[in-house]
Design a protein around this motif. Structure first.
Motif, PDB file in Angstrom:
ATOM      1  N   CYS A 198       0.847  -1.187   0.000  1.00  0.00           N
ATOM      2  CA  CYS A 198       0.000   0.000   0.000  1.00  0.00           C
ATOM      3  C   CYS A 198       0.884   1.239   0.000  1.00  0.00           C
ATOM      4  N   ARG A 199       0.244   2.385  -0.185  1.00  0.00           N
ATOM      5  CA  ARG A 199       0.961   3.652  -0.216  1.00  0.00           C
ATOM      6  C   ARG A 199       0.980   4.277   1.167  1.00  0.00           C
ATOM      7  N   LEU A 200       2.142   4.736   1.590  1.00  0.00           N
ATOM      8  CA  LEU A 200       2.281   5.425   2.868  1.00  0.00           C
ATOM      9  C   LEU A 200       1.751   6.846   2.738  1.00  0.00           C
ATOM     10  N   SER A 201       1.707   7.566   3.852  1.00  0.00           N
ATOM     11  CA  SER A 201       1.182   8.937   3.834  1.00  0.00           C
ATOM     12  C   SER A 201       2.032   9.879   2.983  1.00  0.00           C
ATOM     13  N   ASN A 202       3.322   9.555   2.796  1.00  0.00           N
ATOM     14  CA  ASN A 202       4.169  10.417   1.964  1.00  0.00           C
ATOM     15  C   ASN A 202       4.094  10.058   0.483  1.00  0.00           C
ATOM     16  N   GLY A 203       3.265   9.040   0.123  1.00  0.00           N
ATOM     17  CA  GLY A 203       3.048   8.704  -1.273  1.00  0.00           C
ATOM     18  C   GLY A 203       3.873   7.553  -1.800  1.00  0.00           C
ATOM     19  N   THR A 204       4.842   7.066  -1.022  1.00  0.00           N
ATOM     20  CA  THR A 204       5.663   5.958  -1.501  1.00  0.00           C
ATOM     21  C   THR A 204       4.940   4.636  -1.291  1.00  0.00           C
ATOM     22  N   GLU A 205       5.124   3.753  -2.269  1.00  0.00           N
ATOM     23  CA  GLU A 205       4.516   2.422  -2.212  1.00  0.00           C
ATOM     24  C   GLU A 205       5.446   1.506  -1.438  1.00  0.00           C
ATOM     25  N   PHE A 206       4.882   0.678  -0.540  1.00  0.00           N
ATOM     26  CA  PHE A 206       5.712  -0.147   0.337  1.00  0.00           C
ATOM     27  C   PHE A 206       5.076  -1.519   0.488  1.00  0.00           C
ATOM     28  N   ARG A 207       5.892  -2.551   0.481  1.00  0.00           N
ATOM     29  CA  ARG A 207       5.433  -3.927   0.720  1.00  0.00           C
ATOM     30  C   ARG A 207       5.825  -4.291   2.146  1.00  0.00           C
ATOM     31  N   PHE A 208       4.845  -4.606   2.981  1.00  0.00           N
ATOM     32  CA  PHE A 208       5.058  -4.803   4.412  1.00  0.00           C
ATOM     33  C   PHE A 208       5.376  -6.254   4.742  1.00  0.00           C
ATOM     34  N   SER A 209       6.127  -6.424   5.823  1.00  0.00           N
ATOM     35  CA  SER A 209       6.450  -7.768   6.308  1.00  0.00           C
ATOM     36  C   SER A 209       5.651  -8.125   7.558  1.00  0.00           C
ATOM     37  N   GLY A 210       4.850  -7.198   8.045  1.00  0.00           N
ATOM     38  CA  GLY A 210       4.051  -7.454   9.241  1.00  0.00           C
ATOM     39  C   GLY A 210       4.627  -6.836  10.496  1.00  0.00           C
ATOM     40  N   GLU A 211       5.816  -6.248  10.400  1.00  0.00           N
ATOM     41  CA  GLU A 211       6.483  -5.656  11.557  1.00  0.00           C
ATOM     42  C   GLU A 211       6.529  -4.131  11.494  1.00  0.00           C
ATOM     43  N   GLU A 212       6.253  -3.548  10.330  1.00  0.00           N
ATOM     44  CA  GLU A 212       6.372  -2.108  10.150  1.00  0.00           C
ATOM     45  C   GLU A 212       5.033  -1.424  10.403  1.00  0.00           C
ATOM     46  N   VAL A 213       5.106  -0.201  10.927  1.00  0.00           N
ATOM     47  CA  VAL A 213       3.907   0.607  11.139  1.00  0.00           C
ATOM     48  C   VAL A 213       3.520   1.230   9.805  1.00  0.00           C
ATOM     49  N   GLY A 214       2.269   0.999   9.401  1.00  0.00           N
ATOM     50  CA  GLY A 214       1.800   1.534   8.130  1.00  0.00           C
ATOM     51  C   GLY A 214       1.036   2.827   8.280  1.00  0.00           C
ATOM     52  N   PHE A 215       0.259   2.922   9.362  1.00  0.00           N
ATOM     53  CA  PHE A 215      -0.540   4.112   9.588  1.00  0.00           C
ATOM     54  C   PHE A 215      -0.975   4.137  11.046  1.00  0.00           C
ATOM     55  N   TYR A 216      -1.601   5.221  11.435  1.00  0.00           N
ATOM     56  CA  TYR A 216      -2.114   5.381  12.800  1.00  0.00           C
ATOM     57  C   TYR A 216      -3.630   5.512  12.742  1.00  0.00           C
ATOM     58  N   GLN A 217      -4.294   4.951  13.747  1.00  0.00           N
ATOM     59  CA  GLN A 217      -5.746   5.031  13.829  1.00  0.00           C
ATOM     60  C   GLN A 217      -6.110   5.673  15.156  1.00  0.00           C
ATOM     61  N   THR A 218      -7.191   6.436  15.175  1.00  0.00           N
ATOM     62  CA  THR A 218      -7.602   7.083  16.412  1.00  0.00           C
ATOM     63  C   THR A 218      -8.596   6.202  17.144  1.00  0.00           C
ATOM     64  N   VAL A 219      -8.446   6.170  18.471  1.00  0.00           N
ATOM     65  CA  VAL A 219      -9.372   5.451  19.345  1.00  0.00           C
ATOM     66  C   VAL A 219      -9.912   6.457  20.357  1.00  0.00           C
ATOM     67  N   PRO A 220     -11.151   6.287  20.786  1.00  0.00           N
ATOM     68  CA  PRO A 220     -11.699   7.245  21.760  1.00  0.00           C
ATOM     69  C   PRO A 220     -11.072   7.063  23.132  1.00  0.00           C
ATOM     70  N   CYS A 221     -10.945   8.153  23.847  1.00  0.00           N
ATOM     71  CA  CYS A 221     -10.469   8.120  25.225  1.00  0.00           C
ATOM     72  C   CYS A 221     -11.179   9.223  25.996  1.00  0.00           C
ATOM     73  N   ARG A 222     -10.992   9.231  27.296  1.00  0.00           N
ATOM     74  CA  ARG A 222     -11.680  10.207  28.142  1.00  0.00           C
ATOM     75  C   ARG A 222     -10.674  11.199  28.680  1.00  0.00           C
ATOM     76  N   ASN A 223     -11.072  12.457  28.789  1.00  0.00           N
ATOM     77  CA  ASN A 223     -10.211  13.498  29.340  1.00  0.00           C
ATOM     78  C   ASN A 223     -10.397  13.537  30.850  1.00  0.00           C
ATOM     79  N   VAL A 224      -9.334  13.241  31.567  1.00  0.00           N
ATOM     80  CA  VAL A 224      -9.377  13.214  33.032  1.00  0.00           C
ATOM     81  C   VAL A 224      -8.455  14.277  33.582  1.00  0.00           C
ATOM     82  N   SER A 225      -8.758  14.708  34.810  1.00  0.00           N
ATOM     83  CA  SER A 225      -7.902  15.741  35.409  1.00  0.00           C
ATOM     84  C   SER A 225      -7.520  15.428  36.846  1.00  0.00           C
ATOM     85  N   GLY A 226      -7.684  14.209  37.296  1.00  0.00           N
ATOM     86  CA  GLY A 226      -7.180  13.849  38.620  1.00  0.00           C
ATOM     87  C   GLY A 226      -8.218  13.439  39.637  1.00  0.00           C
ATOM     88  N   TYR A 227      -9.493  13.405  39.299  1.00  0.00           N
ATOM     89  CA  TYR A 227     -10.526  13.011  40.243  1.00  0.00           C
ATOM     90  C   TYR A 227     -10.802  11.521  40.112  1.00  0.00           C
TER      91      TYR A 227
END
Length: 195
Positions: A78-107
């Motif tokens: 697949c293509r990385l964010s910079n546009g280069t095409e890459f064949r992965f071996s299963g160990e390299e980071v291809g992209f980042y995904q967002t997951v929900p979390c909660r904003n806490v302040s110490g309570y």
């Protein structure tokens, strides 16, 4: 038209045709390798977020979202964010995904429930959560004669009343968290079947 000019025109046509064919193959190959962000489920694996011991939320939680690393499966191209095409071996980071979390302040949720249960009649839970006026009111009225203390305990235990700064409680990441499901005009309501 002479034979020599015919050969020259044929040679020019073949040269132009091979150039266009090579250009077409390049464009098709570029379209086949889609962006790594568009991989299908099963073509990648996202790592679990690293949990901070003090906040019990992902370490990089900002604005109710955290980013986790996603690894494309072996032999996925697949293509990385910079546009280069890459064949992965299963160990390299291809992209980042967002997951929900909660904003806490110490309570802490555990501390708020314990204060509400044992010292709620003195208003300690409200002082802890940042509501000093309600804390003084509960202290002066000795917890509204028990009924207010019980009601306040239920409100704190169900996380209806939270910290005054609008943040969330610190609750164990893999613990018993409450999440509210909002009911909007788009919520499907099953019609009642009367007998």
């Amino acid at each position: 038209m002479s034979l020599a000019s015919f050969r020259r025109n044929l040679w020019s046509f073949l040269l132009l045709f091979s150039f266009l064919a090579a250009l077409y193959r390049t464009l098709v190959a570029a379209e086949e390798a889609d962006s790594c962000d568009n991989l299908r489920l099963g073509q990648y694996l996202c790592r679990e977020p690293k949990i901070d011991d003090t906040t019990q939320e992902p370490e990089n939680c900002r604005d109710a979202a955290a980013r986790v690393e996603c690894l494309p499966a072996p032999n996925v191209t697949c293509r990385l964010s910079n546009g280069t095409e890459f064949r992965f071996s299963g160990e390299e980071v291809g992209f980042y995904q967002t997951v929900p979390c909660r904003n806490v302040s110490g309570y802490s949720y555990k501390v708020a429930v314990a204060l509400s249960l044992f010292l709620g009649w003195l208003g300690a839970d409200r002082f802890y959560l940042g509501y000093p006026a309600l804390g003084v009111l509960k202290f002066c009225t000795v917890g509204f004669c028990g009924i207010g203390t019980l009601l306040d305990f239920v409100l704190v235990a169900t996380q209806t009343v939270g910290p005054s700064d609008g943040s969330d409680y610190i609750v164990d990441y893999y613990g018993a968290r409450l999440s509210r499901l909002p009911v909007t005009r788009d919520t499907y309501r099953k019609p009642h079947l009367s007998l």
